[in-house]
Scaffold this motif. Structure first.
Motif, PDB file in Angstrom:
ATOM      1  N   MET A  85     -14.319   6.355  -4.164  1.00 45.31           N
ATOM      2  CA  MET A  85     -13.445   5.688  -4.445  1.00 45.31           C
ATOM      3  C   MET A  85     -12.738   3.543  -3.675  1.00 45.31           C
ATOM      4  SD  MET A  85      -9.051   7.187  -2.937  1.00 45.31           S
ATOM      5  CE  MET A  85      -9.698   8.326  -4.412  1.00 45.31           C
ATOM      6  N   THR A  86     -12.190   3.166  -4.542  1.00 43.69           N
ATOM      7  CA  THR A  86     -12.135   1.986  -3.491  1.00 43.69           C
ATOM      8  C   THR A  86     -10.951   2.001  -2.440  1.00 43.69           C
ATOM      9  OG1 THR A  86     -12.571   0.584  -5.828  1.00 43.69           O
ATOM     10  CG2 THR A  86     -11.394  -0.132  -4.036  1.00 43.69           C
ATOM     11  N   GLU A  87     -11.025   1.339  -1.253  1.00 42.34           N
ATOM     12  CA  GLU A  87     -10.335   1.446   0.045  1.00 42.34           C
ATOM     13  C   GLU A  87      -8.905   0.703  -0.967  1.00 42.34           C
ATOM     14  OE1 GLU A  87     -10.367   0.305   4.614  1.00 42.34           O
ATOM     15  OE2 GLU A  87     -12.053   0.353   3.274  1.00 42.34           O
ATOM     16  N   SER A  88      -7.899   0.764  -0.117  1.00 38.47           N
ATOM     17  CA  SER A  88      -6.739  -0.048  -0.296  1.00 38.47           C
ATOM     18  C   SER A  88      -6.740  -1.110   0.360  1.00 38.47           C
ATOM     19  CB  SER A  88      -5.557   1.292  -0.132  1.00 38.47           C
ATOM     20  OG  SER A  88      -4.411   0.679  -0.060  1.00 38.47           O
ATOM     21  N   ARG A  89      -6.125  -1.522  -0.401  1.00 39.75           N
ATOM     22  CA  ARG A  89      -5.857  -3.096   0.166  1.00 39.75           C
ATOM     23  C   ARG A  89      -4.168  -3.210   1.519  1.00 39.75           C
ATOM     24  NH1 ARG A  89      -8.627  -7.557  -2.139  1.00 39.75           N
ATOM     25  NH2 ARG A  89     -10.492  -6.853  -3.399  1.00 39.75           N
ATOM     26  N   GLY A  90      -3.971  -2.236   0.227  1.00 38.62           N
ATOM     27  CA  GLY A  90      -2.699  -2.277   1.284  1.00 38.62           C
ATOM     28  C   GLY A  90      -1.615  -1.789   0.434  1.00 38.62           C
ATOM     29  N   LEU A  91      -0.039  -2.112   0.799  1.00 39.11           N
ATOM     30  CA  LEU A  91       0.534  -1.892  -0.387  1.00 39.11           C
ATOM     31  C   LEU A  91       1.317  -2.502  -0.210  1.00 39.11           C
ATOM     32  CD1 LEU A  91       2.906   0.387  -2.232  1.00 39.11           C
ATOM     33  CD2 LEU A  91       4.585   0.103   0.257  1.00 39.11           C
ATOM     34  N   VAL A  92       2.013  -3.305  -1.768  1.00 36.29           N
ATOM     35  CA  VAL A  92       2.583  -4.581  -2.186  1.00 36.29           C
ATOM     36  C   VAL A  92       3.384  -3.789  -2.757  1.00 36.29           C
ATOM     37  CG1 VAL A  92       2.728  -6.694  -4.338  1.00 36.29           C
ATOM     38  CG2 VAL A  92       0.887  -5.805  -2.422  1.00 36.29           C
ATOM     39  N   LEU A  93       5.190  -4.597  -2.467  1.00 41.61           N
ATOM     40  CA  LEU A  93       6.176  -3.589  -3.190  1.00 41.61           C
ATOM     41  C   LEU A  93       6.509  -4.875  -4.368  1.00 41.61           C
ATOM     42  CD1 LEU A  93       9.061  -2.115  -2.429  1.00 41.61           C
ATOM     43  CD2 LEU A  93       9.720  -4.215  -0.870  1.00 41.61           C
ATOM     44  N   VAL A 104      -2.103 -11.838  -9.140  1.00 41.82           N
ATOM     45  CA  VAL A 104      -2.849 -10.966  -7.968  1.00 41.82           C
ATOM     46  C   VAL A 104      -3.978 -11.266  -7.416  1.00 41.82           C
ATOM     47  CG1 VAL A 104      -5.018  -9.441  -8.077  1.00 41.82           C
ATOM     48  CG2 VAL A 104      -3.173  -9.230  -9.626  1.00 41.82           C
ATOM     49  N   ALA A 105      -3.678 -13.377  -7.990  1.00 45.01           N
ATOM     50  CA  ALA A 105      -4.442 -14.236  -7.585  1.00 45.01           C
ATOM     51  C   ALA A 105      -3.688 -14.876  -6.356  1.00 45.01           C
ATOM     52  CB  ALA A 105      -5.688 -15.429  -7.699  1.00 45.01           C
ATOM     53  N   ARG A 106      -3.029 -14.447  -6.939  1.00 45.37           N
ATOM     54  CA  ARG A 106      -1.568 -15.012  -6.204  1.00 45.37           C
ATOM     55  C   ARG A 106      -0.933 -13.881  -4.471  1.00 45.37           C
ATOM     56  NH1 ARG A 106       2.053 -19.547  -6.913  1.00 45.37           N
ATOM     57  NH2 ARG A 106       0.537 -20.982  -8.607  1.00 45.37           N
ATOM     58  N   VAL A 107      -1.379 -13.062  -4.254  1.00 46.19           N
ATOM     59  CA  VAL A 107      -1.198 -11.937  -3.745  1.00 46.19           C
ATOM     60  C   VAL A 107      -1.914 -11.742  -2.818  1.00 46.19           C
ATOM     61  CG1 VAL A 107      -0.948  -9.821  -3.510  1.00 46.19           C
ATOM     62  CG2 VAL A 107       0.180 -10.636  -5.019  1.00 46.19           C
ATOM     63  N   LYS A 108      -3.636 -12.155  -3.381  1.00 50.81           N
ATOM     64  CA  LYS A 108      -4.741 -12.415  -2.315  1.00 50.81           C
ATOM     65  C   LYS A 108      -4.600 -13.690  -1.887  1.00 50.81           C
ATOM     66  CE  LYS A 108      -8.044  -9.598  -5.572  1.00 50.81           C
ATOM     67  NZ  LYS A 108      -9.225  -9.781  -6.466  1.00 50.81           N
ATOM     68  N   ARG A 155      11.966   0.324   4.967  1.00 49.51           N
ATOM     69  CA  ARG A 155      10.661   1.688   5.483  1.00 49.51           C
ATOM     70  C   ARG A 155       9.854   1.461   5.236  1.00 49.51           C
ATOM     71  NH1 ARG A 155      14.167   3.306   1.197  1.00 49.51           N
ATOM     72  NH2 ARG A 155      11.827   3.723  -0.122  1.00 49.51           N
ATOM     73  N   MET A 156       9.224   1.255   4.228  1.00 49.51           N
ATOM     74  CA  MET A 156       7.638   1.111   3.902  1.00 49.51           C
ATOM     75  C   MET A 156       6.693  -0.291   4.259  1.00 49.51           C
ATOM     76  SD  MET A 156       7.849   2.246  -0.395  1.00 49.51           S
ATOM     77  CE  MET A 156       8.406   3.608  -0.999  1.00 49.51           C
ATOM     78  N   HIS A 157       7.034  -1.005   4.903  1.00 47.67           N
ATOM     79  CA  HIS A 157       6.179  -1.969   5.813  1.00 47.67           C
ATOM     80  C   HIS A 157       5.272  -2.621   4.833  1.00 47.67           C
ATOM     81  CE1 HIS A 157       8.454  -1.416   9.484  1.00 47.67           C
ATOM     82  NE2 HIS A 157       8.369  -0.244   8.949  1.00 47.67           N
ATOM     83  N   PRO A 158       4.830  -2.941   3.429  1.00 45.98           N
ATOM     84  CA  PRO A 158       4.513  -3.214   2.878  1.00 45.98           C
ATOM     85  C   PRO A 158       3.471  -4.725   3.065  1.00 45.98           C
ATOM     86  CG  PRO A 158       6.022  -3.990   2.726  1.00 45.98           C
ATOM     87  CD  PRO A 158       7.020  -2.988   2.634  1.00 45.98           C
ATOM     88  N   VAL A 159       2.239  -4.863   2.864  1.00 44.30           N
ATOM     89  CA  VAL A 159       1.624  -6.051   3.267  1.00 44.30           C
ATOM     90  C   VAL A 159       2.367  -7.583   2.823  1.00 44.30           C
ATOM     91  CG1 VAL A 159      -0.364  -4.850   3.927  1.00 44.30           C
ATOM     92  CG2 VAL A 159       0.205  -5.828   0.732  1.00 44.30           C
ATOM     93  N   ALA A 160       2.648  -7.297   1.482  1.00 43.29           N
ATOM     94  CA  ALA A 160       3.312  -8.219   0.347  1.00 43.29           C
ATOM     95  C   ALA A 160       4.447  -7.917  -0.171  1.00 43.29           C
ATOM     96  CB  ALA A 160       2.044  -8.972   0.336  1.00 43.29           C
ATOM     97  N   ILE A 161       5.484  -8.819  -0.994  1.00 41.51           N
ATOM     98  CA  ILE A 161       6.255  -8.981  -1.401  1.00 41.51           C
ATOM     99  C   ILE A 161       6.574  -9.682  -2.472  1.00 41.51           C
ATOM    100  CG2 ILE A 161       9.055  -8.299  -1.863  1.00 41.51           C
ATOM    101  CD1 ILE A 161       9.370  -7.769   1.887  1.00 41.51           C
TER     102      ILE A 161
END
Length: 228
Positions: free
Chosen positions: A1-9, A114-118, A47-53
């Motif tokens: 399983m690929t490790e999660s990069r974090g939560l995006v809202l 996806v590229a911009r989020v990264k 509530r969720m503290h995402p890594v990016a929005i």
């Protein structure tokens, strides 16, 4: 399983758009949560503290501009990627001035999203190399990524901090807007150089007369060498 990069809202009221965004971000290993209006999205961010929005400007109720203002006013500097329509240039600039880190104009490729989020996440993690510990009236801490002016903290977004740090690591060197977009934003060949001017203006406004950033007319920007 690929490790999660974090939560995006994702805060987007058009279901077909958010479904595609979710699909592509999930494929890249991100967790994704979607809200369809600004108020619910803001509550989810707190509530969720995402890594990016990923934030649409044209939302029902609380729009993306009000969302961004409320987020930053609360001291939350989570990277924000604005999504705008072509006719929303004024709102786009205002969003950047309120602390958004980047923007995409509809229609756009989901791969570009996806590229911009990264990219905004890489910028939030900081560029390689440490900026000067102090320059004139400024103190820059590369570990905590904080800036102080005359001993008082100055709140900078991740992109603002990276822009200032990049110029300070190369004091006296003049960079064109295109070079800054490539080296700070990670967007070689990107045409919208207005974004550089907006961020320079924001850094200058926050640092006041302690700002080391200078305009080189007809070329771009540089930073002055550290002073006493």
């Amino acid at each position: 399983m690929t490790e999660s990069r974090g939560l995006v809202l994702i805060v987007e009221d058009e279901r077909h758009i958010s479904d595609v965004q979710r699909l592509y971000l999930t494929r890249e290993g991100f967790g994704v949560h979607v809200e369809a209006d600004g108020a619910a999205g803001l509550a989810a961010a707190r509530r969720m503290h995402p890594v990016a929005i990923v934030l649409d400007i044209g939302l029902p109720g609380m729009d993306g501009i009000a969302f961004c203002r409320a987020l930053r006013d609360a001291g939350d500097w989570t990277p924000v990627l604005l999504v705008t329509a072509r006719g929303e240039e004024a709102d786009r600039i205002l969003g950047l001035e309120l602390g958004a880190d980047d923007y995409l104009t509809k229609p756009f490729s989901p791969r570009e999203l996806v590229a911009r989020v990264k990219t905004v996440l890489r910028r939030a993690a900081g560029p390689p190399g440490a900026p000067p510990g102090s320059t004139g009236r400024l103190s820059v801490d590369p570990v905590s990524r904080t800036v102080r002016r005359d001993g008082e903290p100055v709140e900078l977004t991740a992109t603002e901090f990276n822009l200032l740090s990049h110029l300070l690591r190369h004091t006296g060197q003049v960079f064109t807007r295109e070079q800054l977009l490539a080296q700070v934003w990670g967007y070689p060949g990107y045409r919208d150089t207005r974004m550089v001017d907006v961020f320079v203006s924001q850094v200058r406004a926050k640092l006041g007369d302690a700002s080391p950033i200078r305009t080189v007319r007809g070329v771009g920007y540089s930073a002055t060498a550290p002073g006493p």
